[in-house]
Motif scaffolding. Sequence first.
Motif, PDB file in Angstrom:
ATOM      1  N   ASN B  20      40.383  47.988  26.672  1.00  0.00           N
ATOM      2  CA  ASN B  20      42.004  47.556  26.915  1.00  0.00           C
ATOM      3  C   ASN B  20      42.462  48.343  28.217  1.00  0.00           C
ATOM      4  N   PRO B  21      42.616  48.041  29.308  1.00  0.00           N
ATOM      5  CA  PRO B  21      43.017  48.794  30.398  1.00  0.00           C
ATOM      6  C   PRO B  21      44.380  49.958  30.065  1.00  0.00           C
ATOM      7  N   SER B  22      45.183  49.008  29.286  1.00  0.00           N
ATOM      8  CA  SER B  22      46.381  49.835  28.722  1.00  0.00           C
ATOM      9  C   SER B  22      46.091  50.868  27.976  1.00  0.00           C
ATOM     10  N   MET B  23      44.938  51.085  27.503  1.00  0.00           N
ATOM     11  CA  MET B  23      44.711  52.203  26.673  1.00  0.00           C
ATOM     12  C   MET B  23      44.286  53.517  27.506  1.00  0.00           C
ATOM     13  N   ILE B  24      43.953  53.116  28.761  1.00  0.00           N
ATOM     14  CA  ILE B  24      43.236  54.057  29.522  1.00  0.00           C
ATOM     15  C   ILE B  24      44.062  55.281  30.349  1.00  0.00           C
ATOM     16  N   ASN B  25      45.428  55.040  30.024  1.00  0.00           N
ATOM     17  CA  ASN B  25      46.343  56.046  30.268  1.00  0.00           C
ATOM     18  C   ASN B  25      45.819  57.458  29.632  1.00  0.00           C
ATOM     19  N   GLN B  26      45.272  57.332  28.425  1.00  0.00           N
ATOM     20  CA  GLN B  26      44.739  58.243  27.667  1.00  0.00           C
ATOM     21  C   GLN B  26      43.467  58.581  28.065  1.00  0.00           C
ATOM     22  N   VAL B  27      43.070  59.806  27.840  1.00  0.00           N
ATOM     23  CA  VAL B  27      41.589  60.045  28.031  1.00  0.00           C
ATOM     24  C   VAL B  27      40.557  59.805  27.102  1.00  0.00           C
ATOM     25  N   LEU B  28      39.678  58.810  27.836  1.00  0.00           N
ATOM     26  CA  LEU B  28      38.952  58.089  26.807  1.00  0.00           C
ATOM     27  C   LEU B  28      37.512  58.262  27.410  1.00  0.00           C
ATOM     28  N   ARG B  29      36.484  58.522  26.406  1.00  0.00           N
ATOM     29  CA  ARG B  29      35.181  58.829  26.947  1.00  0.00           C
ATOM     30  C   ARG B  29      33.980  58.779  25.514  1.00  0.00           C
ATOM     31  N   ALA B  30      32.931  58.060  26.043  1.00  0.00           N
ATOM     32  CA  ALA B  30      32.093  58.238  24.990  1.00  0.00           C
ATOM     33  C   ALA B  30      31.528  59.777  24.707  1.00  0.00           C
ATOM     34  N   ASP B  31      31.232  60.303  23.722  1.00  0.00           N
ATOM     35  CA  ASP B  31      30.944  61.849  23.575  1.00  0.00           C
ATOM     36  C   ASP B  31      29.318  61.723  24.547  1.00  0.00           C
ATOM     37  N   ASP B  32      28.677  60.971  24.228  1.00  0.00           N
ATOM     38  CA  ASP B  32      27.331  60.852  25.080  1.00  0.00           C
ATOM     39  C   ASP B  32      27.229  59.973  25.957  1.00  0.00           C
ATOM     40  N   GLY B  33      28.488  59.418  26.112  1.00  0.00           N
ATOM     41  CA  GLY B  33      28.326  58.104  26.891  1.00  0.00           C
ATOM     42  C   GLY B  33      28.454  58.146  28.592  1.00  0.00           C
ATOM     43  N   ARG B  34      27.896  56.871  28.965  1.00  0.00           N
ATOM     44  CA  ARG B  34      27.885  56.501  30.131  1.00  0.00           C
ATOM     45  C   ARG B  34      29.089  55.458  30.597  1.00  0.00           C
ATOM     46  N   LEU B  35      29.582  54.979  29.537  1.00  0.00           N
ATOM     47  CA  LEU B  35      30.298  53.601  29.444  1.00  0.00           C
ATOM     48  C   LEU B  35      31.619  53.605  29.814  1.00  0.00           C
ATOM     49  N   TYR B  36      32.457  54.539  29.623  1.00  0.00           N
ATOM     50  CA  TYR B  36      34.024  54.557  30.044  1.00  0.00           C
ATOM     51  C   TYR B  36      34.356  55.862  30.362  1.00  0.00           C
ATOM     52  N   ASP B 179      55.753  47.538  39.122  1.00  0.00           N
ATOM     53  CA  ASP B 179      56.193  46.922  40.318  1.00  0.00           C
ATOM     54  C   ASP B 179      55.240  46.392  41.101  1.00  0.00           C
ATOM     55  N   ASN B 180      54.488  45.658  40.610  1.00  0.00           N
ATOM     56  CA  ASN B 180      53.512  44.782  41.112  1.00  0.00           C
ATOM     57  C   ASN B 180      52.319  45.503  42.094  1.00  0.00           C
ATOM     58  N   THR B 181      52.393  46.620  41.953  1.00  0.00           N
ATOM     59  CA  THR B 181      51.210  47.509  42.912  1.00  0.00           C
ATOM     60  C   THR B 181      50.132  47.961  41.884  1.00  0.00           C
ATOM     61  N   LEU B 182      49.269  48.222  42.844  1.00  0.00           N
ATOM     62  CA  LEU B 182      47.749  48.333  42.068  1.00  0.00           C
ATOM     63  C   LEU B 182      47.365  49.698  41.937  1.00  0.00           C
ATOM     64  N   TYR B 183      47.050  49.982  40.682  1.00  0.00           N
ATOM     65  CA  TYR B 183      46.520  51.412  40.316  1.00  0.00           C
ATOM     66  C   TYR B 183      44.818  51.300  39.921  1.00  0.00           C
ATOM     67  N   ALA B 184      44.237  52.472  40.356  1.00  0.00           N
ATOM     68  CA  ALA B 184      42.949  52.467  39.637  1.00  0.00           C
ATOM     69  C   ALA B 184      43.177  53.584  38.403  1.00  0.00           C
ATOM     70  N   VAL B 185      42.373  53.310  37.435  1.00  0.00           N
ATOM     71  CA  VAL B 185      42.731  54.349  36.170  1.00  0.00           C
ATOM     72  C   VAL B 185      41.470  54.971  35.608  1.00  0.00           C
ATOM     73  N   GLY B 186      40.362  54.426  35.870  1.00  0.00           N
ATOM     74  CA  GLY B 186      38.789  54.817  35.289  1.00  0.00           C
ATOM     75  C   GLY B 186      37.796  54.065  35.531  1.00  0.00           C
ATOM     76  N   VAL B 187      36.712  54.710  35.149  1.00  0.00           N
ATOM     77  CA  VAL B 187      35.474  53.975  35.457  1.00  0.00           C
ATOM     78  C   VAL B 187      34.679  53.452  34.238  1.00  0.00           C
ATOM     79  N   LEU B 188      34.375  52.185  34.361  1.00  0.00           N
ATOM     80  CA  LEU B 188      33.897  51.425  33.222  1.00  0.00           C
ATOM     81  C   LEU B 188      32.276  51.281  33.576  1.00  0.00           C
ATOM     82  N   GLY B 189      31.243  51.470  32.787  1.00  0.00           N
ATOM     83  CA  GLY B 189      29.955  51.121  33.061  1.00  0.00           C
ATOM     84  C   GLY B 189      29.188  52.495  33.590  1.00  0.00           C
ATOM     85  N   PRO B 190      27.897  52.316  33.690  1.00  0.00           N
ATOM     86  CA  PRO B 190      27.123  53.497  34.268  1.00  0.00           C
ATOM     87  C   PRO B 190      27.305  53.980  35.545  1.00  0.00           C
ATOM     88  N   ASP B 191      27.839  54.804  35.551  1.00  0.00           N
ATOM     89  CA  ASP B 191      28.087  55.442  37.105  1.00  0.00           C
ATOM     90  C   ASP B 191      27.063  56.645  37.420  1.00  0.00           C
TER      91      ASP B 191
END
Lengths: 453, 237
Positions: B20-36, B179-191
């Motif tokens: 959920n993009p709204s969760m992404i303000n927090q710092v999230l990541r799979a321990d071993d992961g490549r997914l978010y 304010d209807n403006t765009l933000y980038a917040v994270g990377v999903l998937g195998p970067d």
Amino acid sequence: MSLTRRELLKFSSIAAVALAATGCSLTEPTSENPESMGSVGMGTPAELAETDAPKVVIVGGGWSGLSIAKYTKKFAPNAEVILVEQRTEFMSCPLSNLWVVDAIKLEFLMHDYLQASRENNYTFFNATVVGVDKTQKIISTSDGDIAYDYLVLAPGIDYDYSEWTSDPVLERRLRTEYPAGFKPGSEHISLRNKVLDFEEGNFILTVPSGNYRCLPAPYERACLIADYFKKEGIEGKVILLDENPNITIKQDGFRSAFEKLYGDYIEYLPGSKIINFDLDNKKVETEFGEIIEFADAAFYPKVRGSKLLEIAGVAKDSRFNKMEADINVFTYEVNGYPEIYCTGDARPMGFSKSGNTANTEGVYVAKQIAAKINGKKEMPAWESPLTICFSAVAMEPILAISINAGYAYDEKQKAFGFTDVYANEKWDGRVGKNNGKGLMEWAKGMYRDMFNA
Amino acid sequence: MKRRSFLKVVSATGMMIAINPSMINQVLRADDGRLYKSYARVQLLNAEGTPMTEQMLETSENYVFNYPYEGTTTLLINLPNESAKDVSLKDEFGEAYLWKGGVGSRRTIVAYSGICPHQLTHINKKDSFITYRKKGERFEGHVVCDGHTSVYDPEHGCKVMKGKAPQPMASIVLEVGDDNTLYAVGVLGPDKYHEFFKSFRRELKEQFGSKRNAKKEVVSTAVAMRLSAYTQEVIQL
């Protein structure tokens, strides 16, 4: 499970004694034991760390072997992967025509096996394979014997001069004085020196019949040498003697380049098979009775599977060439030996003998091997190799044409044919320049993949 | 360097949890992961420095901004069609993740890493072999990397449609602010950022002075400009 070092030593000693008692040659098979062809080399184990991990030995550090080594380790991290290669450094055959005419630097083609092994966590073993014992599952090399659980033979091509001559002296002269330039190394250096030192006259190139290594390369080479002559103001002409009735691939692109760019520099003679070489007087005779004089040449004979396949007892004539790999064409397993695979340009299928084909095929074969190591019940479904093939037709700037294709099996023909073909044969204007840039980007990506360079 | 904490997005048993993009303000990541992986919440600006809104993005145009690092590019597209919802994708090892879809009023705005997951061909200042194909172009409606002819579907999380890429292009997760403006917040998937920085150290040193500079994370704002303005040559084969 791998043979232990002790077992390997024991085997080697027994084999050595047996051979001494019978007086057999070390490299010739015996009728009593046809599967132990060329089975004994040093008689001592290779200096390799002993582990209990499943051992995958890959023979041949070309595009196929490098790709299989990397991806087998990636898909089966618990495997011990050993790449056995007789050269100490890698030289790329793709793009080498550009180096022959001094359009790119040698550094672009040269790569480091140690880096590839370091970055991809496998062992590079610099040695020449002299025998394969399929029963004992041991290969013999110039630096000792190596036991395997899975063996991949990716030794590439050898040349087949038999349609030109049965005279070993003439064959040796052709190999030495007019090398084909399709096995990277000294042949390419010789060819480059011939081109850069060329003064005037005819420079003969030939195109063999059969499924030879890199179908468009002789035509690309003709264009680039002609371009070099043109640029340097050399009074020379490339005579391209093609055994085939027409240009074998990218016909429109090459034909228009011959006509529009090199009308005075290339003479293309299709259906022209050489039947007589007079090297002392620098003349050849074609089937049509034409006598053609030359100042220099690179004679490209037919190709065949590497002689290592014969040594290993896994060679068979294919519909295209002599002595190619005797394998299941979907799994690449040697018939009767499912733990042995043969890949790359030694394969018998009519796939393009080219870099991208070998690389993508290698990823698939690595999946097959890894599935066995990982104990999968189902083997990965067959995947077509992908041929991405650029050819330069001019060098400043590099203008290129290209073709992409996959393969599909025709049940009626019992053979593979091209599918999903996309040809981009326009070399002039922005399209040709973009293709030239695409050629360089393609190569960089492939070197990154194999070497992590 | 700031230490991150991580959240495992997809468990080892393969259970899939939606991002959920709204969760992404927090710092999230799979321990071993490549997914978010969450990065700084960065506001996108247009070439004039104005915060970017949906309306500023021309449909089917290729835009580029640097994210999540100074030395890595992201492809931004306002698709002509609404993107799919909740697309299940897999990385090359078979690990699943869920792509939630595009953002904006019609959910047409999507962003993907400018690094091809096949052989690391990437959008850079000198050239770009990666483009979204407009109507009438070969592979129209797809993102194509002409380095080795990998074709991706941007309406479905850039899943692989053709070629030998082993996994989708990584998705850059976008948000639309109040304010209807765009933000980038994270990377999903195998970067492929790790491999990218390793493989292109010489080029990055030339462009950024050092690899360290290129690896600086983008904070606060990023300028999104047309690909044709960002790169010297847009190459389609």
